[in-house]
Scaffold this motif. Structure first.
Motif, PDB file in Angstrom:
ATOM      1  N   THR A 282      16.206 -93.349  29.216  1.00 57.32           N
ATOM      2  CA  THR A 282      17.230 -92.444  28.677  1.00 57.32           C
ATOM      3  C   THR A 282      17.489 -92.706  27.199  1.00 57.32           C
ATOM      4  OG1 THR A 282      18.312 -92.280  30.832  1.00 57.32           O
ATOM      5  CG2 THR A 282      19.620 -91.684  28.901  1.00 57.32           C
ATOM      6  N   ALA A 283      17.593 -93.991  26.833  1.00 58.98           N
ATOM      7  CA  ALA A 283      17.996 -94.336  25.474  1.00 58.98           C
ATOM      8  C   ALA A 283      16.922 -94.037  24.435  1.00 58.98           C
ATOM      9  CB  ALA A 283      18.375 -95.818  25.420  1.00 58.98           C
ATOM     10  N   ALA A 284      15.654 -94.289  24.757  1.00 61.68           N
ATOM     11  CA  ALA A 284      14.595 -94.117  23.760  1.00 61.68           C
ATOM     12  C   ALA A 284      14.402 -92.659  23.353  1.00 61.68           C
ATOM     13  CB  ALA A 284      13.288 -94.726  24.274  1.00 61.68           C
ATOM     14  N   PRO A 285      14.325 -91.714  24.307  1.00 63.39           N
ATOM     15  CA  PRO A 285      14.200 -90.313  23.879  1.00 63.39           C
ATOM     16  C   PRO A 285      15.380 -89.849  23.025  1.00 63.39           C
ATOM     17  CG  PRO A 285      13.586 -90.547  26.182  1.00 63.39           C
ATOM     18  CD  PRO A 285      14.191 -91.856  25.770  1.00 63.39           C
ATOM     19  N   GLU A 286      16.585 -90.309  23.349  1.00 67.13           N
ATOM     20  CA  GLU A 286      17.753 -89.927  22.555  1.00 67.13           C
ATOM     21  C   GLU A 286      17.662 -90.509  21.157  1.00 67.13           C
ATOM     22  OE1 GLU A 286      21.452 -90.240  20.552  1.00 67.13           O
ATOM     23  OE2 GLU A 286      20.440 -91.990  21.431  1.00 67.13           O
ATOM     24  N   LEU A 287      17.205 -91.778  21.061  1.00 66.90           N
ATOM     25  CA  LEU A 287      17.068 -92.435  19.765  1.00 66.90           C
ATOM     26  C   LEU A 287      16.090 -91.695  18.863  1.00 66.90           C
ATOM     27  CD1 LEU A 287      17.365 -94.919  17.822  1.00 66.90           C
ATOM     28  CD2 LEU A 287      15.415 -95.904  19.055  1.00 66.90           C
ATOM     29  N   THR A 288      14.965 -91.310  19.399  1.00 69.47           N
ATOM     30  CA  THR A 288      13.894 -90.724  18.578  1.00 69.47           C
ATOM     31  C   THR A 288      14.000 -89.220  18.424  1.00 69.47           C
ATOM     32  OG1 THR A 288      12.462 -90.595  20.545  1.00 69.47           O
ATOM     33  CG2 THR A 288      12.296 -92.581  19.180  1.00 69.47           C
ATOM     34  N   ASP A 289      15.011 -88.613  19.011  1.00 68.63           N
ATOM     35  CA  ASP A 289      15.236 -87.175  18.844  1.00 68.63           C
ATOM     36  C   ASP A 289      15.983 -86.947  17.535  1.00 68.63           C
ATOM     37  OD1 ASP A 289      15.741 -84.491  18.980  1.00 68.63           O
ATOM     38  OD2 ASP A 289      17.097 -84.597  20.703  1.00 68.63           O
ATOM     39  N   LEU A 290      15.250 -86.566  16.504  1.00 73.89           N
ATOM     40  CA  LEU A 290      15.850 -86.384  15.185  1.00 73.89           C
ATOM     41  C   LEU A 290      16.375 -84.974  14.956  1.00 73.89           C
ATOM     42  CD1 LEU A 290      13.317 -88.372  12.960  1.00 73.89           C
ATOM     43  CD2 LEU A 290      15.308 -89.214  14.232  1.00 73.89           C
ATOM     44  N   SER A 291      16.366 -84.163  16.000  1.00 69.66           N
ATOM     45  CA  SER A 291      16.809 -82.775  15.831  1.00 69.66           C
ATOM     46  C   SER A 291      18.286 -82.682  15.490  1.00 69.66           C
ATOM     47  CB  SER A 291      16.509 -81.976  17.108  1.00 69.66           C
ATOM     48  OG  SER A 291      17.240 -82.489  18.215  1.00 69.66           O
ATOM     49  N   ARG A 292      19.059 -83.707  15.828  1.00 68.89           N
ATOM     50  CA  ARG A 292      20.490 -83.698  15.529  1.00 68.89           C
ATOM     51  C   ARG A 292      20.803 -84.179  14.114  1.00 68.89           C
ATOM     52  NH1 ARG A 292      23.327 -85.981  21.132  1.00 68.89           N
ATOM     53  NH2 ARG A 292      22.372 -84.443  22.545  1.00 68.89           N
ATOM     54  N   GLU A 293      19.793 -84.716  13.427  1.00 71.67           N
ATOM     55  CA  GLU A 293      20.002 -85.102  12.041  1.00 71.67           C
ATOM     56  C   GLU A 293      20.048 -83.854  11.167  1.00 71.67           C
ATOM     57  OE1 GLU A 293      20.585 -88.031  10.794  1.00 71.67           O
ATOM     58  OE2 GLU A 293      20.274 -89.226  12.619  1.00 71.67           O
ATOM     59  N   SER A 294      20.928 -83.882  10.179  1.00 68.34           N
ATOM     60  CA  SER A 294      21.075 -82.710   9.309  1.00 68.34           C
ATOM     61  C   SER A 294      19.825 -82.506   8.464  1.00 68.34           C
ATOM     62  CB  SER A 294      22.288 -82.880   8.405  1.00 68.34           C
ATOM     63  OG  SER A 294      22.061 -83.922   7.464  1.00 68.34           O
ATOM     64  N   LYS A 295      19.665 -81.271   8.007  1.00 68.72           N
ATOM     65  CA  LYS A 295      18.547 -80.945   7.123  1.00 68.72           C
ATOM     66  C   LYS A 295      18.644 -81.775   5.844  1.00 68.72           C
ATOM     67  CE  LYS A 295      16.389 -77.099   4.633  1.00 68.72           C
ATOM     68  NZ  LYS A 295      16.456 -75.633   4.323  1.00 68.72           N
ATOM     69  N   GLU A 296      19.865 -81.968   5.367  1.00 67.36           N
ATOM     70  CA  GLU A 296      20.074 -82.754   4.147  1.00 67.36           C
ATOM     71  C   GLU A 296      19.603 -84.198   4.337  1.00 67.36           C
ATOM     72  OE1 GLU A 296      22.123 -85.601   1.610  1.00 67.36           O
ATOM     73  OE2 GLU A 296      22.633 -85.245   3.716  1.00 67.36           O
TER      74      GLU A 296
END
Length: 479
Positions: A282-296
């Protein structure tokens, strides 16, 4: 004389005496080993081994991000500007400067090679940087530059292992393992010591993040730079979460019984590894999901969410710190500029400068820089003399140079905007405020609240520590 009157041979006494001297000694050794592996004196199970512990004194840094530039960047073309080399280019260095030094690939009388790039001063601190580091120039007032670092090793594998473990041969605990041994972990769902690599192979290999003779619980966990960070985390076909949980519970119970019978702390390590793998699903996919990081933010790092890169690894490191990971090392292999050192630097600075500077800036704006120590540097430096070998197809390169090189540090109790130490006019030897690699190690532990002289473990009949019998904290750079 009857049979029972005969003297009992010593070997039979040790074999047959169930509570005799031999087994008592063995029990004492096992207990001593457990105490060494668990300095708090509690039962040596993995939850205790990884439980958060108080530092020796109040710490400035809670976490470390070590940006290890494997292969050794040329300090003379990035940080340590020496105009005198340009004047001497093509001529040999004076013999009194060389002092009988041996080199891996060049003769001591090789011709001087001047700086390959322009330098300029930046920030309020006026630190002098090469044009190859335009992004670092934007955060130069947030870093401390150490210009007179030196090491005992002049080949890559021994020098990389030496910087990471304090010893030139495999088998000693790495600095990340020492940090976990002293402080434990603040995360349950991710490994407390994570290793990533964004270049080619690492000369020192896994010895650089090994736990050595400490429990293997403290070994660094290597994450892949693209795709799944760790392979085989997904459930196999036909197995659901309930079945997996039941299986793990059964294995844990069997391991618990076995550990109770034999007292081997490595059984607890194995159990902890199973449990960590379960949580990582559970933790690793959430960690590496950068889609929630802003475009900036993505633009700041120059990172693409699905594309492996040094910048992406730096962004992941920041996310790990936010989730309680204690120690992160990112190895970027490829700095070994034996030929065309200028081209080598263009390639590697192009790959790392933006991400390194973005990491400092991003940690600062999120209020994490004061509690996170960032360290940048390689295993040694490069020579003022040129390496040119037509047989090997080499020209305009630089050889290995252990006498003096540059690293920088930021955050986590380190002063901002300072330059410490200097080299002679040719960049060959330290001129003032020399800093040995053991001093760097001692200072890194100090920032974590650990006294490098007190952080020891009993092994093979004596106490070991990261810095052996050497090292001093470089107090001059501490905030």
């Amino acid at each position: 004389m009857t049979v029972t009157d005969l003297p009992v041979p010593r070997r039979y006494f040790f074999r047959d005496c169930g509570y005799g001297v031999g087994k008592a000694a063995l029990a004492s050794l096992l207990a001593g080993s457990a105490r060494a592996q668990n300095p708090g004196g509690d039962a040596p199970d993995s939850p205790t081994l990884m439980a958060p512990r108080r530092p020796h004194f109040p710490a400035k840094a809670k976490a470390v991000i070590h940006l290890f530039m494997a292969g050794a960047p040329s300090q003379l073309d990035l940080f340590d500007h020496k105009p005198a080399l340009a004047k001497l280019e093509g001529k040999p260095l004076p013999p009194e400067v060389i002092r009988g030094q041996r080199y891996a690939f060049i003769r001591p009388d090789a011709a001087v090679l001047g700086p390959r790039f322009r330098f300029a001063r930046h920030g309020n601190s006026g630190a002098e940087l090469s044009e190859m580091l335009p992004r670092l120039a934007t955060v130069v007032d947030d870093i401390a530059i150490l210009k007179a670092v030196h090491t005992d090793q002049f080949n890559h594998a021994p020098a990389q292992i030496f910087f990471n473990t304090g010893f030139s041969q495999p088998g000693r605990p790495s600095i990340g393992s020492w940090a976990l041994y002293g402080l434990g972990s603040e995360t349950r769902d991710l490994p407390a010591f994570v290793v990533m690599s964004t270049g080619g192979g690492i000369s020192g290999g896994p010895a650089c993040w090994s736990s050595g003779f400490l429990p293997t619980t403290y070994t660094g966990v290597r994450f892949r730079n693209g795709g799944d960070p760790i392979l085989n985390l997904s459930l196999p076909p036909g197995v659901d979460a309930r079945q997996q949980r039941d299986t793990l519970d059964l294995v844990t119970e069997l391991n618990r019984r076995r550990q109770g019978a034999v007292g081997d702390p490595e059984i607890a390590t194995r159990t902890a590894a199973y449990e960590m793998a379960f949580r990582l699903q559970t933790a690793a996919p959430e960690l590496t999901d950068l889609s929630r990081e802003s475009k900036e933010t993505l633009e700041l790092y120059g990172a693409e969410p699905a594309k492996p890169s040094f910048a992406r690894a730096c962004l992941l490191a920041r996310r790990m710190v936010e989730r309680g990971v204690r120690y992160i090392t990112i190895y970027h292999e490829g700095w070994d500029g034996h030929s065309d050192v200028a081209g080598n630097l263009r390639t590697n600075c192009g790959a790392t400068d933006r991400g390194s500077a973005a990491l400092v800036a991003d940690l600062k704006r999120r209020g994490l820089l004061d509690s996170t120590l960032v360290v940048w540097g390689g295993e040694f430096g490069r020579t003022p003399m040129v390496e040119s070998n037509p047989t090997l197809g080499r020209s305009l390169g630089r050889d290995h140079h252990p006498q003096a090189y540059t690293i920088w540090m930021a955050g986590g109790g380190v002063k901002r905007g300072v330059t410490f130490g200097s080299t002679d006019e040719l960049g060959f030897h330290p001129a003032e405020n020399a800093v040995h690699v053991h001093d760097v190690q001692a200072t890194m532990l100090h920032c974590l609240g650990l006294d490098h002289e007190r952080l020891t473990v009993r092994h093979a009949g004596r106490d070991f520590r990261l810095t052996d019998v050497h090292g001093r904290v470089v107090k001059e750079i501490l905030a």
